[in-house]
Write an enzyme that holds these catalytic residues in place. Structure first.
Site, PDB file in Angstrom:
ATOM      1  N   ASP A  81      59.914  47.938 -55.460  1.00 17.79           N
ATOM      2  CA  ASP A  81      58.525  48.364 -55.293  1.00 17.79           C
ATOM      3  C   ASP A  81      57.729  48.185 -56.591  1.00 17.79           C
ATOM      4  O   ASP A  81      58.244  48.390 -57.683  1.00 17.79           O
ATOM      5  CB  ASP A  81      58.530  49.837 -54.881  1.00 17.79           C
ATOM      6  CG  ASP A  81      57.233  50.282 -54.250  1.00 17.79           C
ATOM      7  OD1 ASP A  81      56.264  49.500 -54.253  1.00 17.79           O
ATOM      8  OD2 ASP A  81      57.190  51.426 -53.750  1.00 17.79           O
ATOM      9  N   ARG A 113      54.272  60.717 -48.499  1.00 18.82           N
ATOM     10  CA  ARG A 113      54.370  59.761 -49.613  1.00 18.82           C
ATOM     11  C   ARG A 113      53.058  58.985 -49.765  1.00 18.82           C
ATOM     12  O   ARG A 113      53.049  57.811 -50.107  1.00 18.82           O
ATOM     13  CB  ARG A 113      55.548  58.815 -49.417  1.00 18.82           C
ATOM     14  CG  ARG A 113      56.073  58.169 -50.702  1.00 18.82           C
ATOM     15  CD  ARG A 113      57.354  57.381 -50.457  1.00 18.82           C
ATOM     16  NE  ARG A 113      57.857  56.796 -51.696  1.00 18.82           N
ATOM     17  CZ  ARG A 113      57.837  55.502 -51.987  1.00 18.82           C
ATOM     18  NH1 ARG A 113      57.325  54.633 -51.130  1.00 18.82           N
ATOM     19  NH2 ARG A 113      58.321  55.052 -53.117  1.00 18.82           N
ATOM     20  N   TRP A 165      63.597  45.474 -46.551  1.00 22.65           N
ATOM     21  CA  TRP A 165      62.530  45.938 -45.649  1.00 22.65           C
ATOM     22  C   TRP A 165      62.646  47.458 -45.519  1.00 22.65           C
ATOM     23  O   TRP A 165      63.557  47.958 -44.894  1.00 22.65           O
ATOM     24  CB  TRP A 165      62.694  45.259 -44.298  1.00 22.65           C
ATOM     25  CG  TRP A 165      61.646  45.507 -43.270  1.00 22.65           C
ATOM     26  CD1 TRP A 165      61.284  46.706 -42.730  1.00 22.65           C
ATOM     27  CD2 TRP A 165      60.846  44.517 -42.613  1.00 22.65           C
ATOM     28  NE1 TRP A 165      60.303  46.540 -41.787  1.00 22.65           N
ATOM     29  CE2 TRP A 165      60.013  45.192 -41.689  1.00 22.65           C
ATOM     30  CE3 TRP A 165      60.755  43.134 -42.704  1.00 22.65           C
ATOM     31  CZ2 TRP A 165      59.116  44.514 -40.870  1.00 22.65           C
ATOM     32  CZ3 TRP A 165      59.847  42.467 -41.893  1.00 22.65           C
ATOM     33  CH2 TRP A 165      59.040  43.156 -40.986  1.00 22.65           C
ATOM     34  N   ASP A 166      61.678  48.171 -46.090  1.00 22.84           N
ATOM     35  CA  ASP A 166      61.766  49.632 -46.153  1.00 22.84           C
ATOM     36  C   ASP A 166      60.863  50.281 -45.103  1.00 22.84           C
ATOM     37  O   ASP A 166      59.974  49.638 -44.517  1.00 22.84           O
ATOM     38  CB  ASP A 166      61.387  50.111 -47.550  1.00 22.84           C
ATOM     39  CG  ASP A 166      62.167  51.350 -47.989  1.00 22.84           C
ATOM     40  OD1 ASP A 166      62.651  52.086 -47.104  1.00 22.84           O
ATOM     41  OD2 ASP A 166      62.288  51.584 -49.198  1.00 22.84           O
ATOM     42  N   CYS A 207      66.169  49.098 -44.598  1.00 20.24           N
ATOM     43  CA  CYS A 207      66.161  50.313 -45.414  1.00 20.24           C
ATOM     44  C   CYS A 207      65.121  51.255 -44.830  1.00 20.24           C
ATOM     45  O   CYS A 207      64.073  50.822 -44.352  1.00 20.24           O
ATOM     46  CB  CYS A 207      65.818  49.969 -46.864  1.00 20.24           C
ATOM     47  SG  CYS A 207      65.649  51.401 -47.958  1.00 20.24           S
ATOM     48  N   ASP A 239      69.842  56.705 -49.967  1.00 21.43           N
ATOM     49  CA  ASP A 239      69.211  56.749 -51.282  1.00 21.43           C
ATOM     50  C   ASP A 239      70.073  57.494 -52.290  1.00 21.43           C
ATOM     51  O   ASP A 239      69.799  57.447 -53.497  1.00 21.43           O
ATOM     52  CB  ASP A 239      67.841  57.430 -51.194  1.00 21.43           C
ATOM     53  CG  ASP A 239      66.742  56.480 -50.750  1.00 21.43           C
ATOM     54  OD1 ASP A 239      66.997  55.257 -50.682  1.00 21.43           O
ATOM     55  OD2 ASP A 239      65.631  56.955 -50.455  1.00 21.43           O
TER      56      ASP A 239
END
Length: 694
Positions: A338, A414, A448-449, A495, A517
């Site tokens: 990121d 978030r 790919w989150d 992910c 994580d």
């Protein structure tokens, strides 16, 4: 293999060790006959000849015996199918015909077709090895039909006492915790109502009566769906057991079918094994490597990921420095996480703007990617396509593209919102952005989150907004499929804040998954133990990060323990290599070299769980051909307490095997030496032992 009785009303699917049989009565009731060891067609016909028992007025003879119970008529169990039209609710179907698709091939498929007015219901069956794949197709040719609930399958177990239910539960950073308990009367329901598979449960259950790790019968079921889902395990009043599961977390509606439209459920797969939980796991792993995971015969590379080293503080020079260090220790895939795009200097901005940040990467990603390639590594990036920050160019241009309810607050987690991928314009935007990105630089890998759940799953102006829950997932699948077709050399990792999107559905489109994580090596042993109940090491990404573990618990652990813990899956490194000493880098290089040597066994071999985590010593063993490798971890040891011995499994008991670490020779079925011979001393120690047949 598929056998059909002469009257065309009894069907038997056979795998190498198991069989599955169903029968259609003269009244067009589809009954379950058998699931378990292989039987002959004559045995299935004998089971079909047994009449249904008489039922009291408050019970149904069909309950617990039907193959796919629908809502309506003389039945009271949980329906697998619930539909509604303007005139009525429920189903009264009649059998039309059966078909055999792809006869004689590995994809041979049985289709049983029923009809209720304009609605055609087709039940699909396919035996792959000893895994039975089941799903349902519904096609409407009449007035509009609302699908309130359309499960993929109902599984019926044999009549026995003392069933136990095993499943995987957890939360963020503590996923895949195995639990086993007696099955009591009534229903136990697990699932997700979060829009994705979820950290709380994996869509898998297993039932047994007296199985051990390597002995006894185990029945397992796994759902291939990456959205909200539900699996209900019922111990009925007459002690019969049924398992029903499919997409959606409740019965409020999946979609509405107009004339000419159809809906196909995800696959709900079932497996019987008489080799205990270990044998069931090995069968699941082999099935996924052979039939689910793309390119599973290719071993996954050792990767480095920049996240824990840099966070959002990304620069091209900083990434180059990390890449050089990563290459020196043998890393094969370098991943920029990121922070490389848009105005992404924190988690408050930039999501949705998938172009390189011009201040951080003035010439785009291509120069960095080319340098990474010149260092002998592949290049990868992180994306989160389904999300958007309100502080982004995308959101300012299209605030209507997110999931939301008219007149309600748009809930942020978030600092981000969820894009409505059920919209075709959103799908096309993401395709254009990601296709352009993957075409702009030599990118080999995409992480790919998906970092938040659905909360405001509304779609103002859509006549049937409930379809967002399933159409979003299907759009993700379609986008992944399209990207893989256009960029066949690019690998994808699923992910979702760790293990929040792991299931057979997403695994059919990705090359590996981010397990959790939580990278603490001790915590990971329990997570990886649960994960291994259903999924193979070939897809289980595991990282070596810094000590103390600054992300979660501050635990101090040796580099040795961290590496051996991560080497049980797809090895990755996520520490800040610029802070590692020369001695640590040299040791890391040795561990990476060792992993590359044992990688074929770990990623393609048969897994044997020698001792579970939770005590002093835990260990796993992988066997491939004439080689084996044992990974063992000593979590804690009291003074004077010997380390338990390990019994090797999966080897020829008449053959001899030499251990390369000790030089000792072992018979295939005897005890491996313990204590000092394992090289384990003190707390949080670990070892790797390689064995070859001689």
């Amino acid at each position: 293999m598929l056998d059909i009785a002469g009257d065309g009303r009894t069907w038997l699917l056979s795998g190498p060790r198991s069989g599955y049989a169903v029968h259609l009565t003269d009244d067009d009731e589809l009954l379950h006959l058998h699931w378990g060891p292989r039987i002959a067609l004559a045995d299935a016909e004998a089971l079909a000849a047994r009449p249904l028992p008489d039922a009291w007025p408050f019970e149904s003879a069909l309950d617990g015996r039907e193959e796919f119970p629908v809502e309506g008529g003389p039945r009271f169990v949980r329906p697998a199918l619930s539909v509604r039209t303007e005139e009525r609710r429920g189903t009264e179907w009649a059998f039309e015909t059966y078909e055999i698709a792809h006869p004689g091939s590995a994809d041979e498929e049985l289709r049983l077709r029923f009809r209720d007015a304009g609605l055609t219901i087709t039940l699909h069956y396919r035996m792959r090895d000893d895994v039975v794949e089941r799903w349902v197709t519904l096609r409407n040719e009449g007035p509009a039909v609302e699908l309130l609930r359309a499960d993929s399958a109902t599984w019926t177990l044999p009549e026995r006492d003392g069933w136990r239910l095993s499943h995987l539960h957890g939360r963020w950073a503590a996923e895949s915790r195995l639990t086993t308990a007696p099955l009591t009367y009534g229903e136990q329901v697990i699932g997700s109502r979060r829009g994705h598979t979820g950290h709380q449960h994996l869509p898998w259950v297993a039932l047994d009566t007296d199985a051990t790790e390597e002995r006894g019968e185990v029945y397992g079921c796994a759902l291939g769906w990456s959205g909200s889902w539900r699996i209900a395990v019922a111990l009925l009043p007459d002690a019969r057991v049924q398992i029903t599961g499919g997409a959606g977390h409740d019965d409020s509606g999946l979609t509405r079918l107009a004339a000419g439209e159809s809906f196909t459920t995800p696959v709900f797969a079932g497996l019987w094994s008489d080799e205990g939980f270990g044998g069931a796991s090995r069968a699941w792993h082999a099935y996924q490597r052979a039939h689910v995971v793309p390119d599973a015969d290719r071993d996954r590379p050792v990767l480095f990921n920049s996240w824990e080293a840099t966070g959002f503080d990304i620069s091209e020079d900083g990434q180059r420095a990390l890449a050089r260090r990563a290459a020196e220790i043998g890393v094969e895939l370098f991943v920029v996480d990121d922070g490389w795009f848009g105005a992404r200097t924190s988690d408050r901005a930039g999501l949705g703007d998938w172009t390189p940040n011009p201040d951080r990467f003035p010439a785009g990603l291509k120069p960095l990617a080319e340098e990474v390639h010149a260092l002998g590594m592949q290049f990868g990036i992180w994306v989160e396509p389904e999300m958007v920050n309100p502080d982004s160019e995308l959101y300012r241009a299209h605030p209507d593209w997110v999931q939301h309810q008219t007149g309600r607050k748009r809930t942020e987690f978030r600092n981000q919102l969820v894009l409505n991928l059920a919209r075709e314009d959103v799908q096309e935007y993401l395709w254009e952005q990601l296709h352009t990105l993957l075409s702009s630089a030599p990118i080999d890998y995409v992480k790919w989150d998906f970092n938040r759940c659905f909360t405001d799953a509304g779609w103002p102006g859509e006549p049937y907004p409930q379809r967002l829950w399933t159409d979003h997932v299907r759009a993700v699948y379609a986008l992944l499929d399209r990207l893989r077709a256009a960029h066949p050399g690019v690998a994808f990792e699923s992910c979702s804040g760790g293990g929040g999107r792991i299931d057979l559905g997403v695994l059919s489109r990705t090359d590996q998954v981010w397990t959790s994580d939580n990278t603490d090596p001790l915590d990971r042993l329990a997570i990886q133990h649960g994960f291994s109940q259903i999924h193979p090491a070939r897809v289980m990404a595991a990282w070596v990060t810094d000590s103390p573990n600054t992300q979660l618990n501050g635990r101090v652990s040796s580099l040795r323990f961290r590496f051996v813990s991560a080497m049980a899956g797809v090895l990755g490194i996520g520490g800040d290599l610029t802070r590692w000493s020369d001695e640590e880098l040299a040791e890391a290089r040795d561990w990476v070299d060792l992993y590359k040597e044992i990688r074929p066994l770990v990623q393609r071999g048969d897994l044997y769980r020698l001792r579970p985590p939770g005590g002093g010593l835990s260990a796993v063993q992988y066997v491939l051909g004439e080689e084996a490798v044992v990974l063992a971890w000593l979590q804690a040891q009291h003074h004077g307490e010997p380390v338990p011995a390990l019994r090797l499994r999966g080897l020829d008991p008449t053959a001899s095997y030499e251990c390369r670490e000790t030089g000792e020779v072992h018979r295939g079925g005897v005890l491996l030496h313990h204590g000092v011979r394992l090289g384990l001393r003190g707390d949080l120690d670990a070892t790797v032992l390689r064995l070859r047949r001689i």
